[in-house]
Structures are given as structure tokens and as C-alpha cells.
Design a protein around this motif. Structure first.
Motif, PDB file in Angstrom:
ATOM      1  N   ALA A  15      34.174  39.531 -25.443  1.00 31.28           N
ATOM      2  CA  ALA A  15      33.845  38.605 -26.525  1.00 31.28           C
ATOM      3  C   ALA A  15      32.403  38.127 -26.474  1.00 31.28           C
ATOM      4  O   ALA A  15      31.887  37.579 -27.449  1.00 31.28           O
ATOM      5  CB  ALA A  15      34.783  37.399 -26.487  1.00 31.28           C
ATOM      6  N   THR A  16      31.735  38.302 -25.343  1.00 30.86           N
ATOM      7  CA  THR A  16      30.356  37.835 -25.195  1.00 30.86           C
ATOM      8  C   THR A  16      29.393  39.012 -25.295  1.00 30.86           C
ATOM      9  O   THR A  16      29.739  40.160 -25.002  1.00 30.86           O
ATOM     10  CB  THR A  16      30.167  37.143 -23.832  1.00 30.86           C
ATOM     11  OG1 THR A  16      30.513  38.065 -22.779  1.00 30.86           O
ATOM     12  CG2 THR A  16      31.051  35.910 -23.738  1.00 30.86           C
ATOM     13  N   ASN A  17      28.179  38.715 -25.676  1.00 32.32           N
ATOM     14  CA  ASN A  17      27.144  39.738 -25.773  1.00 32.32           C
ATOM     15  C   ASN A  17      26.661  40.117 -24.377  1.00 32.32           C
ATOM     16  O   ASN A  17      26.278  39.248 -23.588  1.00 32.32           O
ATOM     17  CB  ASN A  17      25.963  39.230 -26.614  1.00 32.32           C
ATOM     18  CG  ASN A  17      26.309  39.129 -28.081  1.00 32.32           C
ATOM     19  OD1 ASN A  17      26.712  40.104 -28.703  1.00 32.32           O
ATOM     20  ND2 ASN A  17      26.141  37.939 -28.659  1.00 32.32           N
TER      21      ASN A  17
ATOM     22  N   GLY B 171      38.490  38.897 -27.513  1.00 29.52           N
ATOM     23  CA  GLY B 171      37.765  40.142 -27.316  1.00 29.52           C
ATOM     24  C   GLY B 171      36.594  40.292 -28.273  1.00 29.52           C
ATOM     25  O   GLY B 171      36.102  39.325 -28.869  1.00 29.52           O
ATOM     26  N   ALA B 172      36.124  41.528 -28.430  1.00 33.01           N
ATOM     27  CA  ALA B 172      35.046  41.806 -29.379  1.00 33.01           C
ATOM     28  C   ALA B 172      35.578  41.665 -30.799  1.00 33.01           C
ATOM     29  O   ALA B 172      36.753  41.923 -31.068  1.00 33.01           O
ATOM     30  CB  ALA B 172      34.505  43.213 -29.161  1.00 33.01           C
ATOM     31  N   MET B 173      34.699  41.246 -31.699  1.00 36.59           N
ATOM     32  CA  MET B 173      35.097  41.058 -33.097  1.00 36.59           C
ATOM     33  C   MET B 173      34.348  42.043 -33.980  1.00 36.59           C
ATOM     34  O   MET B 173      33.162  42.317 -33.771  1.00 36.59           O
ATOM     35  CB  MET B 173      34.796  39.625 -33.556  1.00 36.59           C
ATOM     36  CG  MET B 173      35.099  39.383 -35.040  1.00 36.59           C
ATOM     37  SD  MET B 173      34.495  37.797 -35.678  1.00 36.59           S
ATOM     38  CE  MET B 173      35.587  36.661 -34.843  1.00 36.59           C
ATOM     39  N   VAL B 174      35.048  42.556 -34.978  1.00 32.07           N
ATOM     40  CA  VAL B 174      34.406  43.360 -36.007  1.00 32.07           C
ATOM     41  C   VAL B 174      34.736  42.734 -37.354  1.00 32.07           C
ATOM     42  O   VAL B 174      35.864  42.297 -37.600  1.00 32.07           O
ATOM     43  CB  VAL B 174      34.860  44.841 -35.966  1.00 32.07           C
ATOM     44  CG1 VAL B 174      36.361  44.973 -36.221  1.00 32.07           C
ATOM     45  CG2 VAL B 174      34.070  45.673 -36.977  1.00 32.07           C
TER      46      VAL B 174
ATOM     47  N   ARG C  15      25.348  37.898 -39.839  1.00 28.22           N
ATOM     48  CA  ARG C  15      24.017  37.840 -39.221  1.00 28.22           C
ATOM     49  C   ARG C  15      23.746  36.461 -38.620  1.00 28.22           C
ATOM     50  O   ARG C  15      23.028  36.344 -37.619  1.00 28.22           O
ATOM     51  CB  ARG C  15      22.946  38.187 -40.248  1.00 28.22           C
ATOM     52  CG  ARG C  15      22.944  39.639 -40.678  1.00 28.22           C
ATOM     53  CD  ARG C  15      21.850  39.912 -41.709  1.00 28.22           C
ATOM     54  NE  ARG C  15      20.538  39.658 -41.141  1.00 28.22           N
ATOM     55  CZ  ARG C  15      19.553  39.040 -41.796  1.00 28.22           C
ATOM     56  NH1 ARG C  15      19.751  38.570 -43.027  1.00 28.22           N
ATOM     57  NH2 ARG C  15      18.369  38.860 -41.224  1.00 28.22           N
ATOM     58  N   ARG C  16      24.308  35.416 -39.216  1.00 26.16           N
ATOM     59  CA  ARG C  16      24.108  34.063 -38.700  1.00 26.16           C
ATOM     60  C   ARG C  16      24.786  33.867 -37.341  1.00 26.16           C
ATOM     61  O   ARG C  16      24.390  32.981 -36.583  1.00 26.16           O
ATOM     62  CB  ARG C  16      24.671  33.033 -39.679  1.00 26.16           C
ATOM     63  CG  ARG C  16      23.872  32.867 -40.958  1.00 26.16           C
ATOM     64  CD  ARG C  16      24.527  31.891 -41.924  1.00 26.16           C
ATOM     65  NE  ARG C  16      24.703  30.568 -41.355  1.00 26.16           N
ATOM     66  CZ  ARG C  16      25.889  30.025 -41.067  1.00 26.16           C
ATOM     67  NH1 ARG C  16      27.010  30.706 -41.293  1.00 26.16           N
ATOM     68  NH2 ARG C  16      25.956  28.812 -40.563  1.00 26.16           N
ATOM     69  N   ARG C  17      25.811  34.669 -37.035  1.00 27.18           N
ATOM     70  CA  ARG C  17      26.625  34.412 -35.850  1.00 27.18           C
ATOM     71  C   ARG C  17      26.612  35.541 -34.816  1.00 27.18           C
ATOM     72  O   ARG C  17      27.316  35.444 -33.824  1.00 27.18           O
ATOM     73  CB  ARG C  17      28.074  34.165 -36.277  1.00 27.18           C
ATOM     74  CG  ARG C  17      28.276  32.935 -37.156  1.00 27.18           C
ATOM     75  CD  ARG C  17      27.837  31.688 -36.429  1.00 27.18           C
ATOM     76  NE  ARG C  17      28.097  30.464 -37.185  1.00 27.18           N
ATOM     77  CZ  ARG C  17      27.238  29.468 -37.291  1.00 27.18           C
ATOM     78  NH1 ARG C  17      26.045  29.567 -36.700  1.00 27.18           N
ATOM     79  NH2 ARG C  17      27.541  28.387 -37.978  1.00 27.18           N
ATOM     80  N   VAL C  18      25.832  36.601 -35.020  1.00 31.04           N
ATOM     81  CA  VAL C  18      25.869  37.713 -34.058  1.00 31.04           C
ATOM     82  C   VAL C  18      25.351  37.310 -32.687  1.00 31.04           C
ATOM     83  O   VAL C  18      25.696  37.930 -31.676  1.00 31.04           O
ATOM     84  CB  VAL C  18      25.064  38.928 -34.578  1.00 31.04           C
ATOM     85  CG1 VAL C  18      25.775  39.613 -35.725  1.00 31.04           C
ATOM     86  CG2 VAL C  18      23.644  38.516 -34.970  1.00 31.04           C
ATOM     87  N   SER C  19      24.525  36.268 -32.635  1.00 26.25           N
ATOM     88  CA  SER C  19      24.008  35.825 -31.332  1.00 26.25           C
ATOM     89  C   SER C  19      24.979  34.905 -30.602  1.00 26.25           C
ATOM     90  O   SER C  19      24.797  34.633 -29.412  1.00 26.25           O
ATOM     91  CB  SER C  19      22.659  35.111 -31.524  1.00 26.25           C
ATOM     92  OG  SER C  19      22.812  33.980 -32.358  1.00 26.25           O
ATOM     93  N   VAL C  20      26.011  34.420 -31.297  1.00 21.23           N
ATOM     94  CA  VAL C  20      26.979  33.509 -30.680  1.00 21.23           C
ATOM     95  C   VAL C  20      28.032  34.271 -29.895  1.00 21.23           C
ATOM     96  O   VAL C  20      28.350  33.932 -28.753  1.00 21.23           O
ATOM     97  CB  VAL C  20      27.651  32.638 -31.766  1.00 21.23           C
ATOM     98  CG1 VAL C  20      28.708  31.725 -31.147  1.00 21.23           C
ATOM     99  CG2 VAL C  20      26.604  31.815 -32.513  1.00 21.23           C
ATOM    100  N   LYS C  21      28.593  35.302 -30.508  1.00 19.17           N
ATOM    101  CA  LYS C  21      29.621  36.121 -29.869  1.00 19.17           C
ATOM    102  C   LYS C  21      29.336  37.591 -30.154  1.00 19.17           C
ATOM    103  O   LYS C  21      28.457  37.938 -30.948  1.00 19.17           O
ATOM    104  CB  LYS C  21      31.020  35.752 -30.399  1.00 19.17           C
ATOM    105  CG  LYS C  21      31.558  34.407 -29.918  1.00 19.17           C
ATOM    106  CD  LYS C  21      31.939  34.467 -28.448  1.00 19.17           C
ATOM    107  CE  LYS C  21      32.666  33.211 -27.996  1.00 19.17           C
ATOM    108  NZ  LYS C  21      34.025  33.112 -28.535  1.00 19.17           N
TER     109      LYS C  21
END
Length: 614
Positions: free
Chosen positions: A92-94, A576-579, A597-603
Motif C-alpha cells: 500500500a505504500t510507495n 494493498g496497492a490501489m488501482v 494525481r493529487r493522491r499518488v504521493s500518499v499511497k
């Protein structure tokens, strides 16, 4: 008689051989730079062609490495998450700090602000198409700049202007023929790069259009250079005499005129206003361009002739493959009963039709696939792309009580398949289809047709723990196939999905009938309650909505869908990872893209868009 710019008179014979034109008969020896390879720096042309091809190869390798790396990571995540669904927090994390920035500012970024697939309109009837993404723009500008630079690598220090212009004539002609190869290749539905890179046909079609414009500019430069050296020592009468006497120039003129008409015809307002007519005329003009280019090169025996064989082979192979593919899936042969695909068209509320194709053979397609539909009784010449909403295999009848005698007897066998689509009535074929079905008994039309495909469907969502599927209007047909697949995968332990959220934005509740029977089946699937949530946003006024008539588990909300609110709510409880995937009108898709795009850096969030902008 004709008079040159220097006042010298020249006579033109009534008959001339193409080889004689290579040798100047005019007193001014600069006349030779108008013909053949005189003044053309062929070794430098070959060098620059090799540089261009090497650059393309390097870009291809970079994209391929990136795609393979992402695919490998997805497979690794899929296996780990599917075998241990309870432990997906690590996904779930980058994992890399640079990847979210790359997604936000390049991979998912529109060219300007939030507009990407929203059509640029000056009225409801006139549109100027859509803007390419930031990544697409960089690639296209880079390719255009490289072609421009190669055309400008000329002997500028030479005081001989005709020689310099002759070099430009050869350079621009060489690049124009070379660029016809990817221009034609990218227009093909069965372009192998689609499957190698897992890049949509919509993207390649965008590249096809812009490469064609680059070719047209190079053709203009080629013609202008020829005219400059021809008119410099002659006049328009002499130029027309050369064209009339030399077969090569006649074919070149035909190809140039056809290319000019193609460029005008592909202007977005004309293309979208008369799409079916556009397709027919477009194909005819392309044939004229190819024939003209081939004979232009053939008559002069130019070294670029072998490139013409390449793009002709691509085009011929495409149509041969498509013909046999359509024939195989839609005809059953002489000894199998029904010989052709039967098609049922049901007129639905909300100006839509449900198309059901009863194929003569087994047919499978991945979730998210689309097909091209042929309905000769409605539109004789054209095929149209539509997402596949539902596939039903028809089981092979077996003798009751018979025990299997081999492992093959245990396999599920089918005799044919039924696939269903939903088509929104707009203009042209889709409008005629809805009108014709509406006047039939029970609003149902039975006819014959064919499908070509499947195409697409290479975006697997099986490795994601959280899946958000946004659908706008008829975009539900693309998303519902994923919902069915993921719910079944969750129950069977073959997919990592622990949360699947379907968000459907519609204007009126009668549109729910489009997929009513399929949603009923999905809601009755095993373990559905533990994984699936369906939210329907109704933006229009419909006070008569009775939610009791809807399948259990479907939530209805009034007003427009706000993608940011939905995504933010799911991030708080992300597994987990989100799509996030979207299929719908351009403005709706752009709204979802901006929210991601606003949230790709969060999760750890990926974005997938399905669109048909051609």
C-alpha cells in the motif's frame, strides 16, 4: 517554346524518356538539380536514417524495460497478495520516492492543467479533438524536432543555392518515405507493438495522426525544393511539361494531392461529424498515396523503394489477418449447422441498444477487451469499436451419467459463445441501429453480423488489493467485465482484490436497465458481499426512483460524482496497492485523472484509462 529566367529560350520535345530527364538539356547546367539524385547527398541521407532508427530503438528499449519492470513487480505482488491476502500493507505504500513524482508530473499528467480527453468544442456540433498527454507531447515534439534537424543538416557554407535545395529535396523525400512505415504501422489494429508494450490502440492512433502530419510537411518541403530548382531556370509551363512527360512525377503528384486531401479530411470537426464517410474516403485516399509513392520511387529506381515494400506488406498482412480472423469466429463451416453469427439488437431506455452476438465458435477475451462490430444491414462499409460487457460460453452437451475416460473429458468444453455489448445511440450507425430496433416488435431486431477481436484487455487488475472502477454512462460496459472477474477471483483465491468499488455515474435511473440482468448475476456470486461495493450516482432529476427494486448491495446517491471524495475515502481504508480505472466521457475521465494525481504521493496508486478518441 519556353523562356528561362535568364532570357534563354528552350524547346520541349513532344516525347521524352524518363532517363533522359536526368541529363540536362537546358543551357543552364543548374537545371540538373531538379531531377533524380543530382545534388542529393545519399551517403548522408543513409547516415541520418540510421541515426533516426537508432534513436527510435533506444526509446523503444527504455519503454520496454519500464514495462517489463512494472509487469514483473505486478506479478510478484499478485503472487504474494493472493497467497496471503491478510498481509498486503507493504504494497500500500510507495517503495520509491521518484515514482509518485513521475506519475504525477509525467505519466499521468495532461498537457495543460487537467484537460486531456475533454473535447475542445466551439459548439455542440464542432469539436477540435483532444489534447495529448504530457508524455505523448514530449515524444511527439522530440520526434518532430529530430526530423526538422535532419532536414536542416545541409551544406550551408556552399554558395550554390540550387545544390543546397537539391540536398533538401533528397533529405525531405527520404524522411517522408521512411516515416510512412511507422505512420501506417501505428494505424493498424493488429500493430504488434500494442501487445509488446501493452499500450492502447488509442495511443498509437494518436501517434499515427501526428506522424502523418510530419510526413505531409516533409512532402511539402520535397515539392517546394523541386519547384524552386525547376522554376529557377524555367517557368510554370516547363514544370508542367516535365510532370506530363515523366511518369514518375505524375505518380508523385497523385500521391501529393491524395495526401493533401487526407490532411484536410482528418481535421477533427470533419472526422467526427461524418465518421463513417470519413473512414471510407480515408481508405481510398490512403490507397492512392501508397500507389503513387510506390510508382514514384519505382520509375526513378530510387533506393527508398524497399521501404515501400515494407509498409505495403504491413498493410496487406493486416487485412489478410483480419479477414481470416473474422471468418473463423463468425462462420461455422459447411458441416456444423448454422453458418454465420446471429445478432440480436434490443432497444433500451436512455437511447441505447444491447447487442448480443451468438458466435459459431468458442470465444474468450480478457476483462476490458473490445471488439469491432460489423452490421452490414445497418452500415455496410464500416466497423465500430465497442467494449465487451458480458461473455457467456455455451457448454457442450454430454451424455448423462457417462464417466470421464481421460483428462480431456474433465475439461470444460464449449461449442460456441455469446457476447453482449451496450451501444449508446449518437449519430451515424449507432443512431440508425437504435431507430431500427425501436420500430421492431418488442423493440428487438434480429439480423446477422460479425465481430472482430478481441482487442485490448491487457491491463490485469489481479495484483491490486483495492480496485476502484469509475464508469460514466455507457462506460459501464468496460468496467462490468472487470467486476465479474475480480469477484470470481476473490472467491477462488486467484486475485489479490479485497475491496472492489464500482462507481457508476448516470443521468437517469432508467439507464440501470442497460446492465440490470448482469448486475443481478454479479450480486448473486459467491463471497460477493465481502469484496464488492456498487455506488450509483444519479445526476439528473428522477424522484420516482425506488431503491427496493435494485439488487441488494447497490447504493444510490443523488448528484454528480466527486472522484476526489470517493478516492480520499477509500485511501483511508486502503488494502494493498490501489488501482483506479475510468471509462466514460472525456470530462469525467479528466476529473478522475486529476483526483488520482493529487493522491499518488500518499499511497501506492496506479491509474488506467480506457478511451476511444478516434
Amino acid at each position: 517554346m519556353a523562356t528561362t529566367s535568364k532570357g534563354v529560350s528552350a524547346s520541349y520535345p513532344t516525347h521524352v524518356d524518363i532517363n533522359d530527364i536526368h541529363a540536362p538539356t537546358h543551357p543552364d547546367d543548374q537545371y540538373k538539380y531538379s531531377h533524380g539524385l543530382n545534388g542529393v547527398n545519399q551517403p548522408q541521407n543513409n547516415l541520418l536514417v540510421n541515426v533516426l532508427l537508432t534513436t527510435l530503438l533506444l526509446v523503444t528499449i527504455v519503454i520496454l524495460v519500464y514495462r517489463v519492470g512494472r509487469r514483473f513487480q505486478a506479478e510478484r505482488r499478485h503472487v504474494a497478495a493472493a497467497t496471503n491476502p491478510a498481509r498486503q500493507a507493504i504494497w500500500a505504500t510507495n517503495r520509491w520516492k521518484w515514482l509518485p513524482r513521475l506519475k504525477e508530473h509525467l505519466l499521468y499528467a495532461p498537457l495543460w492543467r487537467n484537460r486531456h480527453n475533454s473535447e475542445i468544442q466551439i459548439s455542440s456540433a464542432i469539436t477540435f479533438g483532444t489534447l495529448p498527454s504530457r508524455m505523448h507531447t514530449i515524444l511527439l515534439l522530440g520526434y518532430f524536432a529530430s526530423n526538422l534537424a535532419y532536414c536542416l543538416i545541409l551544406p550551408w557554407k556552399s554558395a550554390d543555392a540550387p545544390f543546397l535545395v537539391a540536398t533538401l529535396r533528397g533529405r525531405s523525400g527520404t524522411l517522408a518515405v521512411l516515416n510512412l512505415i511507422p505512420t501506417i504501422l501505428f494505424a493498424l489494429r493488429n500493430n504488434p507493438f500494442i501487445w509488446i508494450f501493452h499500450i492502447s490502440y488509442d495511443t498509437f492512433n494518436l501517434f499515427h495522426r501526428w506522424l502523418a502530419r510530419i510526413v505531409f510537411l516533409e512532402v511539402l518541403a520535397h515539392i517546394a525544393a523541386w519547384l524552386y530548382n525547376t522554376l529557377r531556370v524555367g517557368d510554370w509551363k516547363g514544370a508542367m511539361w516535365i510532370i506530363n512527360q515523366a511518369e514518375s512525377y505524375k505518380w508523385g503528384l497523385m500521391a501529393s494531392i491524395a495526401f493533401l486531401l487526407l490532411t484536410i479530411q482528418t481535421w477533427s470537426p470533419l472526422r467526427h461529424a461524418f465518421y463513417e464517410t470519413f473512414l471510407l474516403i480515408h481508405r481510398v485516399l490512403v490507397i492512392h498515396v501508397i500507389i503513387g509513392v510506390y510508382w514514384h520511387l519505382k520509375q526513378h529506381a530510387l533506393p527508398q523503394l524497399y521501404w515501400a515494400y515494407i509498409f505495403i506488406a504491413f498493410l496487406a498482412a493486416e487485412y489478410v489477418f483480419r479477414f481470416f480472423r473474422v471468418a473463423y469466429f463468425n462462420t461455422s463451416g459447411l458441416f456444423r449447422g448454422r453458418s454465420i453469427t446471429k445478432t440480436t439488437v434490443e432497444a433500451l431506455p436512455g437511447e441505447a441498444c444491447r447487442l448480443t452476438f451468438h458466435l459459431t465458435r468458442p470465444w474468450t477475451g480478457n476483462p476490458g477487451s473490445h471488439v469491432h462490430v460489423y452490421l452490414p444491414s445497418i452500415s455496410f462499409w464500416c466497423s465500430h469499436p465497442f467494449s465487451v460487457a458480458w461473455i457467456e460460453p455455451q457448454p457442450l452437451a454430454t451424455e448423462s451419467g457417462k464417466l470421464p475416460s481421460s483428462i480431456d473429458d474433465l475439461k470444460f468444453k464449449t461449442t460456441n459463445s455469446t457476447i453482449s455489448l451496450v451501444v449508446r445511440a449518437r449519430t451515424g450507425m449507432t443512431r440508425s441501429l437504435h431507430t431500427k430496433a425501436s420500430f421492431q416488435p418488442n423493440n428487438t431486431l434480429t439480423t446477422w453480423g460479425a465481430i472482430e477481436g478481441p482487442y485490448g484487455g491487457f491491463n490485469s487488475l489481479d495484483s491490486y488489493g483495492t480496485v476502484l472502477l469509475f464508469a460514466g454512462g455507457v462506460g459501464i460496459t468496460h468496467q462490468i467485465s472487470f467486476v465479474r472477474h475480480l469477484v470470481a477471483g476473490h472467491a477462488g483465491g486467484t486475485a489479490a482484490a479485497q475491496k472492489v468499488v464500482l462507481i457508476w455515474s448516470i443521468r437517469s435511473t432508467d439507464i440501470l436497465e442497460w446492465t440490470g440482468q448482469w448486475l443481478d448475476e454479479i450480486m448473486a456470486m459467491r463471497d460477493r458481499k465481502n469484496v464488492l461495493q456498487v455506488i450509483v450516482f444519479v445526476s439528473g432529476r428522477n424522484p420516482d426512483l425506488d431503491t427496493k427494486l435494485l439488487p441488494e448491495g447497490i447504493k444510490v446517491r443523488r448528484g454528480r460524482c466527486n472522484a476526489s471524495d470517493v478516492i480520499d475515502a477509500e485511501i483511508l481504508d486502503q488494502v494493498g496497492a490501489m488501482v483506479v480505472t475510468v471509462c466514460g466521457p472525456g470530462a469525467f475521465a479528466d476529473m478522475v485523472r486529476a483526483a488520482v494525481r493529487r493522491r499518488v504521493s500518499v499511497k501506492n496508486i496506479d491509474f488506467v484509462e480506457e478511451s476511444f478518441t478516434y
